[in-house]
Design an enzyme around this catalytic site. Structure first.
Site, PDB file in Angstrom:
ATOM      1  N   THR A 267       9.945  -1.017  -6.168  1.00 19.32           N
ATOM      2  CA  THR A 267      11.002  -0.831  -5.169  1.00 19.32           C
ATOM      3  C   THR A 267      10.470  -0.527  -3.776  1.00 19.32           C
ATOM      4  O   THR A 267      11.247  -0.402  -2.830  1.00 19.32           O
ATOM      5  CB  THR A 267      11.979   0.287  -5.604  1.00 19.32           C
ATOM      6  OG1 THR A 267      11.202   1.459  -5.890  1.00 19.32           O
ATOM      7  CG2 THR A 267      12.766  -0.109  -6.839  1.00 19.32           C
ATOM      8  N   GLY A 268       9.155  -0.415  -3.620  1.00 18.61           N
ATOM      9  CA  GLY A 268       8.578  -0.179  -2.292  1.00 18.61           C
ATOM     10  C   GLY A 268       8.730  -1.411  -1.411  1.00 18.61           C
ATOM     11  O   GLY A 268       8.885  -2.522  -1.892  1.00 18.61           O
ATOM     12  N   ARG A 269       8.672  -1.198  -0.086  1.00 20.41           N
ATOM     13  CA  ARG A 269       8.919  -2.289   0.863  1.00 20.41           C
ATOM     14  C   ARG A 269       7.946  -3.460   0.663  1.00 20.41           C
ATOM     15  O   ARG A 269       8.350  -4.611   0.574  1.00 20.41           O
ATOM     16  CB  ARG A 269       8.803  -1.740   2.294  1.00 20.41           C
ATOM     17  CG  ARG A 269       9.257  -2.686   3.368  1.00 20.41           C
ATOM     18  CD  ARG A 269       9.399  -1.935   4.698  1.00 20.41           C
ATOM     19  NE  ARG A 269       8.137  -1.306   5.074  1.00 20.41           N
ATOM     20  CZ  ARG A 269       7.248  -1.869   5.902  1.00 20.41           C
ATOM     21  NH1 ARG A 269       7.481  -3.044   6.426  1.00 20.41           N
ATOM     22  NH2 ARG A 269       6.130  -1.236   6.202  1.00 20.41           N
ATOM     23  N   GLU A 270       6.660  -3.143   0.601  1.00 22.60           N
ATOM     24  CA  GLU A 270       5.652  -4.198   0.437  1.00 22.60           C
ATOM     25  C   GLU A 270       5.803  -4.882  -0.922  1.00 22.60           C
ATOM     26  O   GLU A 270       5.627  -6.097  -1.045  1.00 22.60           O
ATOM     27  CB  GLU A 270       4.241  -3.617   0.564  1.00 22.60           C
ATOM     28  CG  GLU A 270       3.932  -3.011   1.921  1.00 22.60           C
ATOM     29  CD  GLU A 270       3.844  -4.066   3.027  1.00 22.60           C
ATOM     30  OE1 GLU A 270       3.365  -5.182   2.749  1.00 22.60           O
ATOM     31  OE2 GLU A 270       4.275  -3.764   4.149  1.00 22.60           O
TER      32      GLU A 270
ATOM     33  N   HIS B  38     -13.912  -2.667   6.044  1.00 19.13           N
ATOM     34  CA  HIS B  38     -13.422  -2.027   4.821  1.00 19.13           C
ATOM     35  C   HIS B  38     -14.195  -0.753   4.499  1.00 19.13           C
ATOM     36  O   HIS B  38     -15.285  -0.527   5.014  1.00 19.13           O
ATOM     37  CB  HIS B  38     -13.530  -3.017   3.662  1.00 19.13           C
ATOM     38  CG  HIS B  38     -12.824  -4.305   3.936  1.00 19.13           C
ATOM     39  ND1 HIS B  38     -13.487  -5.492   4.147  1.00 19.13           N
ATOM     40  CD2 HIS B  38     -11.515  -4.581   4.081  1.00 19.13           C
ATOM     41  CE1 HIS B  38     -12.606  -6.448   4.391  1.00 19.13           C
ATOM     42  NE2 HIS B  38     -11.401  -5.918   4.354  1.00 19.13           N
TER      43      HIS B  38
ATOM     44  N   GLU C  74     -20.090  -8.987   2.821  1.00 16.86           N
ATOM     45  CA  GLU C  74     -20.156  -8.049   3.951  1.00 16.86           C
ATOM     46  C   GLU C  74     -21.328  -7.090   3.782  1.00 16.86           C
ATOM     47  O   GLU C  74     -21.883  -6.993   2.689  1.00 16.86           O
ATOM     48  CB  GLU C  74     -18.878  -7.193   3.980  1.00 16.86           C
ATOM     49  CG  GLU C  74     -17.618  -7.934   4.239  1.00 16.86           C
ATOM     50  CD  GLU C  74     -16.399  -7.023   4.226  1.00 16.86           C
ATOM     51  OE1 GLU C  74     -15.389  -7.441   4.791  1.00 16.86           O
ATOM     52  OE2 GLU C  74     -16.438  -5.918   3.652  1.00 16.86           O
TER      53      GLU C  74
ATOM     54  N   THR D  19      -3.201  -1.106  -3.651  1.00 19.11           N
ATOM     55  CA  THR D  19      -3.292   0.117  -2.857  1.00 19.11           C
ATOM     56  C   THR D  19      -4.680   0.336  -2.262  1.00 19.11           C
ATOM     57  O   THR D  19      -5.680   0.089  -2.926  1.00 19.11           O
ATOM     58  CB  THR D  19      -2.958   1.328  -3.758  1.00 19.11           C
ATOM     59  OG1 THR D  19      -1.770   1.013  -4.483  1.00 19.11           O
ATOM     60  CG2 THR D  19      -2.758   2.597  -2.952  1.00 19.11           C
TER      61      THR D  19
END
Lengths: 305, 403
Positions: free
Chosen positions: A17-20, A257, A216, A98
């Protein structure tokens, strides 16, 4: 065949239900994903684009058996718990979107996954895509954008940067080289699946004929890949792009990162490039060189069959 | 983020690790008083974050309080790798019988914490690893199982230590490992870990690093140690320009338009995202361009956020033009970034068509974005122009060395 996911892969979204997460569900469904449920504690009974929301992963598993995978998009302080919940309910492929999860918690998730035979992709990643088949995670964004950048084909892509996964796929597609599976492996110092850990899957995949990677400064992942490629005498030509060359002169500074920092010699791009080249990996200086390097390496393969 | 020696030792003491008596001085008089209180020979050590202070002469010994004051005057002006000392630590000088090395860090390959222990302390551990591998043990331990004596005992015993030393060292190494886990550290190191003439052990020097992601969870500890929220504790302290970038980024939670690092060139960079910024920064330098800054935009920042970042970069003295470039975006919207940079240019009193050397952000909502840029006469390109080529165009426009 692709690796890890296909048209038939079923998965859930934790933190749905989170926006993203809501965007991600829309984009994945539009691309043909089979999302069989979502979890947000206390929100059971709702629906997100027709996907039923539950309080616990267990509720979904009891109804239909464990799905193949889960995309975890919960805030950092709840991520470990969500991943443990997925693993303990029998889910075997977990994509952690996340970022900013403390390293100790990442290590705990990775350790439990290893004990239970589950695989983690991420954290701090955009997930993975088998072009033309399915995708799991935010990789490529809206389905229309995803179709524009990613085409089905024979190149496997692995990248420590989510955005650069799409840049590389887009460059390959424009040059007529499609992809078998593209994986955003995550930008943290510890990730669930490294290049070398994913290589055996590509090696065993008949669709995959060559590998492109984005790498990287920081960590030992490239050295580990180089060792794997030379020890296993991999059938797959590998072309790597190395970003952040300027960081070699800037020890102790963090750019990009969380896993990107130069502390010792092993962290420098110069050292990584040396190791990869010694293992027969071609290193590109520019993204647009990758297609030609891949073609050249594919043409050089001994003819067999 | 690195801790100073005195902070590392405060942390050690809290976790029951043996540290010597000492106090901080910022004046010669304070150094004298500290030495007088200790009452005996002392060591006077510059408190800097960078290594190599011994070689720089920033560690000195003194037998009397007066000598300690003189050594303070000798040590205080020394910049170690350009770094000014924060203070000078005055500690009792110990009678050392033998020096050991104990350290805990992450092994990214095994994805576990690892205990490193050696009976050849006091020297560079890389050298021990290369020249005397049998004198350095590596012992991994679980993050899921409770941490018990076994791991510490095995680490110490593996280099051939037995008897009373093994039983005295085991709890020290165990506490160091527990400290590492409890405080979200990426490095907890005691070197040298000294065995004194009386058979007891003491941490003579300490090196602790905490991961930036844990700042929130470790807030109370950081406050107790007096580490401010604005202390980044990277290789060098942040500049005013970088502080302002961090402030603007934090002022709005939508997306990222920050991680600003200052450089001294003339080409301002509004670039993203994580990997894209690294790639583009390299490309600009490869073309002979001189970046004025590094930054990252990503996660679909608001118009306001990109606007503020653009204004900040254009306002930096010496910046001629900016290049707005990203990899193919899927989450961040091209039109929102376009709006932000144009407004930022106008805020800075600049004509976007002249101030923006190139706009290369292909991807979601690109048609809308390109329409806006066209209206303002800004040069833009789609994904058919590579990141490398776009960087070259920007450098050429500024009259740089070119490709």
């Amino acid at each position: 065949m692709s690796i890890l996911i296909s048209r038939d892969t079923t998965f859930i979204v934790q933190g749905i239900t989170g926006r993203e997460a809501v965007n991600l569900v829309r984009e994945n469904l539009d691309y043909g994903a089979r999302i069989v449920g979502g979890v947000t504690p206390g929100r059971a009974g709702r629906e997100i684009y027709g996907v039923p929301v539950h309080d616990c992963v267990r509720d979904i598993c009891q109804q239909r058996g464990a799905p193949d995978g889960s995309v975890v998009c919960v805030p950092p302080r709840f991520t470990r718990d969500a991943v443990f919940e997925a693993i303990e309910n029998g889910i075997r492929l977990i994509v952690i979107v996340t970022e900013n999860i403390p390293r100790r918690q990442v290590a705990q998730m990775v350790e439990l996954a290893a004990l239970r035979g589950a695989r983690i992709i991420g954290p701090n990643c955009l997930g993975l895509i088998a072009p033309g088949e399915a995708k799991m995670g935010g990789i490529g964004g809206p389905a229309a954008n995803t179709r524009q950048a990613y085409r089905k084909g024979s190149i496997g892509v692995m990248s420590r940067s989510g955005g650069m996964t799409t840049e590389i796929a887009s460059t390959l597609s424009a040059a007529g080289l499609g992809q078998s599976t593209c994986i955003s492996i995550g930008g943290d110092a510890i990730v669930g699946s490294t290049y070398a850990e994913l290589m055996p899957l590509f090696e065993a995949d008949a669709q995959t004929e060559a590998i492109a990677i984005y790498s990287e400064p920081g960590g030992r992942m490239e050295a580990e890949l180089a060792a794997w490629v030379s020890e296993q005498k991999s059938r797959l030509p590998v072309v790597a792009f190395m970003a952040g060359r300027f960081m070699d002169e800037m020890r102790g500074m963090r750019f990009g990162h969380a896993g990107t920092i130069v502390e010792g010699v092993e962290d420098t791009t110069a050292q990584k490039i040396r190791r990869m080249e010694a293992a027969g990996i071609s290193v590109a200086e520019r993204i647009e060189e990758i297609p030609d390097l891949l073609r050249r390496r594919l043409a050089e393969r001994p003819t067999e069959k | 983020m690195r801790f100073y020696e005195y902070e590392s030792k405060a942390l050690f003491a809290r976790h029951g690790l043996p540290t010597g008596a000492g106090s901080l001085a910022q004046t010669a008089e304070q150094a004298r008083a500290a030495a007088a209180q200790i009452g005996g020979p002392v060591v006077v050590k510059s408190q800097v974050l960078s290594g190599g202070r011994m070689k720089a002469g920033a560690v000195q010994f003194a037998d009397t309080p007066e000598a300690a004051a003189r050594q303070f005057e000798a040590v205080w002006p020394i910049r170690v790798n350009g770094e000014q000392p924060r203070a000078v630590l005055v500690e009792a000088k110990s009678a050392v019988a033998h020096e050991f090395f104990a350290s805990v860090t992450w092994d990214g390959r095994r994805k576990l914490p690892v205990l490193l222990f050696s009976d050849m302390g006091g020297i560079d551990i890389e050298e021990v690893a290369a020249q005397h591998p049998a004198h350095l043990s590596r012992t991994h331990f679980s993050t899921l199982l409770p941490l018990t004596e076994r791991s510490a005992k095995e680490a110490v015993a593996a280099v051939g230590i037995s008897g009373g030393d093994l039983n005295r060292l085991t709890p020290i190494v165990l506490r160091l490992a527990q400290l590492f886990l409890d405080c979200d550290l990426t490095l907890a190191e005691i070197n040298p870990l000294a065995k004194l003439a009386d058979g007891s052990f003491l941490a003579l020097d300490g090196h602790v690093e905490m991961e930036a992601e844990a700042r929130g969870a470790q807030q109370a500890l950081l406050a107790e140690l007096g580490i401010g929220e604005d202390e980044t504790r990277q290789a060098r302290p942040p500049t005013d320009f970088e502080r302002e970038g961090a402030r603007l980024n934090a002022a709005d939670h939508r997306g990222v338009a920050g991680n600003v690092v200052e450089f001294d060139g003339d080409l301002g960079l509004v670039i993203g995202a994580g990997g894209g910024s690294l790639t583009l920064f390299d490309a600009v330098r490869r073309h002979g361009g001189r970046p004025a800054n590094y930054c990252e935009i990503g996660g679909n920042p608001s118009v306001r956020k990109t606007r503020n970042l653009t204004r900040l970069i254009l306002g930096k003295p010496g910046v001629g033009k900016i290049a707005v470039m990203m990899n193919v975006v899927s989450n961040t919207r091209v039109d929102i970034v376009a709006r932000g940079v144009i407004l930022g240019c106008l805020d800075a009193g600049r004509d976007p068509a002249e101030a923006i050397a190139i706009f290369r952000i292909p991807g979601s909502w690109e048609e809308e974005g390109f329409r806006i840029l066209e209206k303002y006469g800004v040069e833009f390109c789609d994904r058919s122009v590579s990141m490398f080529e776009a960087a070259g165009r920007a450098v050429a426009k500024l009259g740089g060395a070119g490709a």
